[in-house]
Design an enzyme around this catalytic site. Structure first.
Site, PDB file in Angstrom:
ATOM      1  N   ALA A 161       0.816  -1.217   0.000  1.00  0.00           N
ATOM      2  CA  ALA A 161       0.000   0.000   0.000  1.00  0.00           C
ATOM      3  C   ALA A 161       0.855   1.276   0.000  1.00  0.00           C
ATOM      4  O   ALA A 161       0.744   2.120  -0.898  1.00  0.00           O
ATOM      5  CB  ALA A 161      -0.929  -0.024   1.212  1.00  0.00           C
ATOM      6  N   ALA A 162       1.721   1.395   0.991  1.00  0.00           N
ATOM      7  CA  ALA A 162       2.492   2.645   1.130  1.00  0.00           C
ATOM      8  C   ALA A 162       3.520   2.783   0.010  1.00  0.00           C
ATOM      9  O   ALA A 162       3.667   3.859  -0.585  1.00  0.00           O
ATOM     10  CB  ALA A 162       3.185   2.666   2.494  1.00  0.00           C
ATOM     11  N   ARG A 216       3.655  10.669 -10.955  1.00  0.00           N
ATOM     12  CA  ARG A 216       2.728  11.704 -11.404  1.00  0.00           C
ATOM     13  C   ARG A 216       3.373  13.084 -11.327  1.00  0.00           C
ATOM     14  O   ARG A 216       3.180  13.927 -12.173  1.00  0.00           O
ATOM     15  CB  ARG A 216       1.457  11.658 -10.536  1.00  0.00           C
ATOM     16  CG  ARG A 216       0.238  12.181 -11.261  1.00  0.00           C
ATOM     17  CD  ARG A 216      -1.041  11.750 -10.575  1.00  0.00           C
ATOM     18  NE  ARG A 216      -1.162  10.309 -10.485  1.00  0.00           N
ATOM     19  CZ  ARG A 216      -1.551   9.649  -9.393  1.00  0.00           C
ATOM     20  NH1 ARG A 216      -1.852  10.307  -8.305  1.00  0.00           N
ATOM     21  NH2 ARG A 216      -1.650   8.347  -9.400  1.00  0.00           N
ATOM     22  N   CYS A 246      -6.320  -6.546   2.820  1.00  0.00           N
ATOM     23  CA  CYS A 246      -7.601  -6.470   3.533  1.00  0.00           C
ATOM     24  C   CYS A 246      -8.615  -7.476   2.985  1.00  0.00           C
ATOM     25  O   CYS A 246      -9.555  -7.856   3.682  1.00  0.00           O
ATOM     26  CB  CYS A 246      -8.184  -5.061   3.427  1.00  0.00           C
ATOM     27  SG  CYS A 246      -6.983  -3.784   3.795  1.00  0.00           S
ATOM     28  N   VAL A 300      15.709  -6.141  -0.165  1.00  0.00           N
ATOM     29  CA  VAL A 300      16.794  -5.221   0.174  1.00  0.00           C
ATOM     30  C   VAL A 300      17.339  -5.681   1.521  1.00  0.00           C
ATOM     31  O   VAL A 300      16.596  -5.757   2.507  1.00  0.00           O
ATOM     32  CB  VAL A 300      16.288  -3.765   0.235  1.00  0.00           C
ATOM     33  CG1 VAL A 300      17.402  -2.828   0.686  1.00  0.00           C
ATOM     34  CG2 VAL A 300      15.746  -3.342  -1.119  1.00  0.00           C
ATOM     35  N   ASP A 334       2.833   0.796   7.479  1.00  0.00           N
ATOM     36  CA  ASP A 334       2.809   0.005   8.716  1.00  0.00           C
ATOM     37  C   ASP A 334       4.153  -0.048   9.434  1.00  0.00           C
ATOM     38  O   ASP A 334       4.223  -0.541  10.560  1.00  0.00           O
ATOM     39  CB  ASP A 334       2.389  -1.437   8.399  1.00  0.00           C
ATOM     40  CG  ASP A 334       0.889  -1.587   8.210  1.00  0.00           C
ATOM     41  OD1 ASP A 334       0.192  -0.570   8.173  1.00  0.00           O
ATOM     42  OD2 ASP A 334       0.425  -2.738   8.103  1.00  0.00           O
TER      43      ASP A 334
HETATM   44  P1  FAD Z   1       2.726  -4.148   3.972  1.00  0.00           P
HETATM   45  O1  FAD Z   1       1.359  -4.435   3.442  1.00  0.00           O
HETATM   46  O2  FAD Z   1       3.215  -4.932   5.112  1.00  0.00           O
HETATM   47  O3  FAD Z   1       3.747  -4.276   2.758  1.00  0.00           O
HETATM   48  C1  FAD Z   1       5.120  -4.156   2.919  1.00  0.00           C
HETATM   49  C2  FAD Z   1       5.787  -5.054   1.885  1.00  0.00           C
HETATM   50  O4  FAD Z   1       7.185  -4.824   1.937  1.00  0.00           O
HETATM   51  C3  FAD Z   1       5.579  -6.524   2.191  1.00  0.00           C
HETATM   52  O5  FAD Z   1       5.204  -7.239   1.025  1.00  0.00           O
HETATM   53  C4  FAD Z   1       6.938  -6.977   2.680  1.00  0.00           C
HETATM   54  O6  FAD Z   1       7.192  -8.353   2.431  1.00  0.00           O
HETATM   55  C5  FAD Z   1       7.839  -6.064   1.849  1.00  0.00           C
HETATM   56  N1  FAD Z   1       9.168  -5.920   2.452  1.00  0.00           N
HETATM   57  C6  FAD Z   1       9.501  -5.807   3.745  1.00  0.00           C
HETATM   58  N2  FAD Z   1      10.829  -5.694   3.902  1.00  0.00           N
HETATM   59  C7  FAD Z   1      11.358  -5.736   2.658  1.00  0.00           C
HETATM   60  C8  FAD Z   1      12.677  -5.664   2.162  1.00  0.00           C
HETATM   61  N3  FAD Z   1      13.722  -5.536   2.983  1.00  0.00           N
HETATM   62  N4  FAD Z   1      12.884  -5.752   0.814  1.00  0.00           N
HETATM   63  C9  FAD Z   1      11.815  -5.881  -0.039  1.00  0.00           C
HETATM   64  N5  FAD Z   1      10.540  -5.950   0.384  1.00  0.00           N
HETATM   65  C10 FAD Z   1      10.301  -5.873   1.708  1.00  0.00           C
HETATM   66  N6  FAD Z   1      -6.365  -2.385   6.931  1.00  0.00           N
HETATM   67  C11 FAD Z   1      -7.487  -1.622   6.851  1.00  0.00           C
HETATM   68  O7  FAD Z   1      -7.372  -0.381   6.863  1.00  0.00           O
HETATM   69  N7  FAD Z   1      -8.720  -2.186   6.761  1.00  0.00           N
HETATM   70  C12 FAD Z   1      -8.902  -3.529   6.720  1.00  0.00           C
HETATM   71  O8  FAD Z   1     -10.034  -4.018   6.612  1.00  0.00           O
HETATM   72  C13 FAD Z   1      -7.756  -4.362   6.799  1.00  0.00           C
HETATM   73  N8  FAD Z   1      -7.869  -5.705   6.780  1.00  0.00           N
HETATM   74  C14 FAD Z   1      -6.745  -6.477   6.823  1.00  0.00           C
HETATM   75  C15 FAD Z   1      -6.891  -7.863   6.789  1.00  0.00           C
HETATM   76  C16 FAD Z   1      -5.769  -8.672   6.830  1.00  0.00           C
HETATM   77  C17 FAD Z   1      -5.923 -10.157   6.798  1.00  0.00           C
HETATM   78  C18 FAD Z   1      -4.476  -8.091   6.891  1.00  0.00           C
HETATM   79  C19 FAD Z   1      -3.248  -8.945   6.916  1.00  0.00           C
HETATM   80  C20 FAD Z   1      -4.328  -6.716   6.925  1.00  0.00           C
HETATM   81  C21 FAD Z   1      -5.459  -5.891   6.894  1.00  0.00           C
HETATM   82  N9  FAD Z   1      -5.357  -4.507   6.940  1.00  0.00           N
HETATM   83  C22 FAD Z   1      -6.477  -3.726   6.892  1.00  0.00           C
HETATM   84  C23 FAD Z   1      -4.041  -3.850   7.095  1.00  0.00           C
HETATM   85  C24 FAD Z   1      -3.471  -3.410   5.767  1.00  0.00           C
HETATM   86  O9  FAD Z   1      -3.443  -4.489   4.878  1.00  0.00           O
HETATM   87  C25 FAD Z   1      -2.062  -2.872   5.999  1.00  0.00           C
HETATM   88  O10 FAD Z   1      -2.151  -1.798   6.894  1.00  0.00           O
HETATM   89  C26 FAD Z   1      -1.402  -2.392   4.727  1.00  0.00           C
HETATM   90  O11 FAD Z   1      -1.235  -3.445   3.822  1.00  0.00           O
HETATM   91  C27 FAD Z   1      -0.037  -1.784   5.051  1.00  0.00           C
HETATM   92  O12 FAD Z   1       0.642  -1.484   3.886  1.00  0.00           O
HETATM   93  P2  FAD Z   1       2.211  -1.265   3.884  1.00  0.00           P
HETATM   94  O13 FAD Z   1       2.563  -0.974   2.465  1.00  0.00           O
HETATM   95  O14 FAD Z   1       2.590  -0.260   4.897  1.00  0.00           O
HETATM   96  O15 FAD Z   1       2.857  -2.616   4.397  1.00  0.00           O
END
Ligand code: FAD
Length: 458
Positions: free
Chosen positions: A10-11, A21, A42, A79, A281
């Site tokens: 997501a982030a 963009r 999610c 990484v 996150d």
């Molecule tokens: P992440 O989704 O954790 O993605 C980070 C990615 O970086 C991962 O794929 C990880 O493997 C990768 N990564 C980490 N370290 C490295 C590295 N060193 N090199 C390369 N890649 C790396 N949120 C809501 O708001 N509403 C909901 O209903 C909801 N339901 C959810 C249900 C479930 C089952 C789950 C698991 C989560 C849910 N969430 C929900 C939470 C939401 O999915 C997360 O908050 C969101 O995905 C966070 O995004 P992110 O990009 O910060 O991190």
């Protein structure tokens, strides 16, 4: 200018898209260790049961789609090290095992969070799963197809555990849910938690609260779970005991870690390292009510933070701010919607507020209109200013009520403002006075009883 982003969900992908963009010429590379980027985590509980039919529906954009926008997404690349002085990265290709060096001008860390694996004996047995990434869902689905489990145990009564329990029930399994605390949905007060528990039991889930799992038992694969002096049979276990921010990479590079255990950033999502931003996150932020650092791992805020980090990283300036959050969230268990914004009573008291609260159960639309259902709402206010600082809701229309209250808290409204809110009304949509207004009127009565009526905010 070369922008590198670590983490492509997501982030990370929001930061990349935003950067593209704003700057057509920047070189943008995203490293993502999982096989797909841009996963809608999610939706995972609903993929387990088939409510979401195809796994590719949960991949918002493939690397090929990103390539069309000039964003180079390298999946299955981890990484392993960041050198902030040399502005270099050490990257491992997880397919070939090859390790290579890359360089950046600016870096966004979006490494997210991962599921906690509790140190319980037997936690390494087959048939035990977490649910964080699409690959976890693949494993649960593969196991379910191969072994047709009949009895499932979900450990953890947070929103992910609850969503998983519902979806395993949909598959026809007999589901038990074990929670170590004295109630499920711990972020909420006992009124909401009780309603959630009842809804689980009404739908056949065996709920065991106040019981810690002692051991997973089996020869090779899980056969039963021991907890609180009892033992129940289990063919499948899903662990939903929480998540932890993935901060090791940033920490080893010298990024400051905040008191919540996540990366500390400023309002511009900048870390203490030069030309390094972080979002999603893996970072902590501020709760706008308590003004304290919080870690709230949610998808909507990860997107919002990614937008800010991507903008500031690509411009190299403090262009956008992420001010903090209220911790607004919502989930569904069977047909019960449950939402929260701001602080619970317990969180408010921990933050030093003296609270005045009002809770009502009312109708979600005009009571004579066909299909009218019950909805519970609780408003929590600061006893000295009357300002709304938290709200919880469970039942039909909980989403709408939660969002009204989130907007009210964001706008720093006090109960006299809420009593006079001008909200939409017609019988199919709500009662003549919104449940928010009804609850605010009860809150107003609470304040009058304590002789400390407060005027509407200026
Ligand atoms: P992440 O989704 O954790 O993605 C980070 C990615 O970086 C991962 O794929 C990880 O493997 C990768 N990564 C980490 N370290 C490295 C590295 N060193 N090199 C390369 N890649 C790396 N949120 C809501 O708001 N509403 C909901 O209903 C909801 N339901 C959810 C249900 C479930 C089952 C789950 C698991 C989560 C849910 N969430 C929900 C939470 C939401 O999915 C997360 O908050 C969101 O995905 C966070 O995004 P992110 O990009 O910060 O991190």
């Amino acid at each position: 200018m070369r922008l590198v982003i670590v983490g492509g969900v997501a982030a990370g992908t929001k930061a990349a898209s935003r950067a593209r963009r704003l700057d057509q010429r920047a070189e943008i590379t995203v490293y993502q260790d999982e096989p797909e980027p841009s996963i809608s985590e999610c939706g995972l509980p609903y993929l387990l049961s088939g409510v979401v039919e195809r796994r590719d529906e949960l991949v918002a954009r493939t690397p090929e789609k990103f390539a069309e926008k000039g964003i180079d997404v390298r999946v299955r690349h981890r990484v392993e090290k960041v050198d902030p002085e040399g502005k270099k990265l050490c990257v491992r290709d997880l397919e070939s095992g090859e390790v290579f060096e890359d360089a950046y001008d600016r870096l966004v860390v979006a490494t997210g969070a991962r599921a906690v694996l509790p140190p319980i004996p037997g936690a390494d047995l087959d048939g035990l799963f977490v649910l964080r990434f699409l690959t976890d869902a693949d494993q649960v689905r593969g196991y379910t197809k191969e072994r047709s489990p009949k009895r499932a145990v979900v450990v953890g009564g947070g929103y992910i555990g609850l969503e998983v329990a519902e979806n395993l029930c949909r598959l026809g399994m007999e589901v038990s849910l074990i929670e170590a605390e004295d109630r499920v949905a711990l972020a909420y007060g006992s009124e909401v938690a009780g309603r959630v528990e009842n809804r689980l039991e009404d739908n056949g889930v065996n709920v065991h609260t106040g019981a810690e799992v002692e051991e997973f038992v089996g020869a090779g694969h899980v056969e039963s779970v021991r907890f609180g002096g009892r033992e129940i049979g289990a063919d499948l276990v899903v662990l939903g005991v929480g998540v932890r921010p993935s901060v090791e990479l940033a920490k080893e590079a010298g990024a400051e870690i905040g008191e919540t255990g996540a990366i500390r950033v400023d309002r511009h999502m900048k870390t203490n390292l030069p030309d390094v931003w972080a979002a999603g996150d893996c970072v902590e932020t501020v709760n706008l009510v308590s003004e304290k650092p919080v870690w709230v791992p949610l998808g909507d805020t990860a997107n919002q933070m990614g937008r800010v980090a991507g903008t500031n990283a690509v411009t190299g300036e403090d262009t956008l701010e992420f001010p903090g959050l209220l911790g607004t969230g919502i989930f569904k268990v069977f047909d019960l919607g449950v939402g929260k914004t701001g602080l619970s009573e317990r969180e408010a008291e921990d933050a030093g507020f003296e609270t005045v609260s009002a809770a009502i159960e009312t109708s979600d639309r005009a009571s004579y209109y066909p299909g009218a259902q019950k909805v519970f709402i609780k408003l929590i206010s600061d006893g000295s200013s009357g300002r709304l600082i938290g709200a919880e809701s469970a039942g039909s229309g909980a989403d709408k009520l939660t969002d009204i209250c989130a907007t009210a808290i964001w706008g720093k409204l006090a109960y006299p403002d809420l009593v006079n809110l001008d909200l939409a009304y017609a019988p199919p949509f709500g009662p003549a006075l919104s449940p928010v207004i009804q609850a605010a009127t009860v809150l107003s009565g609470e304040f009058e009883r304590t002789r400390r009526g407060i005027r509407a905010s200026e």
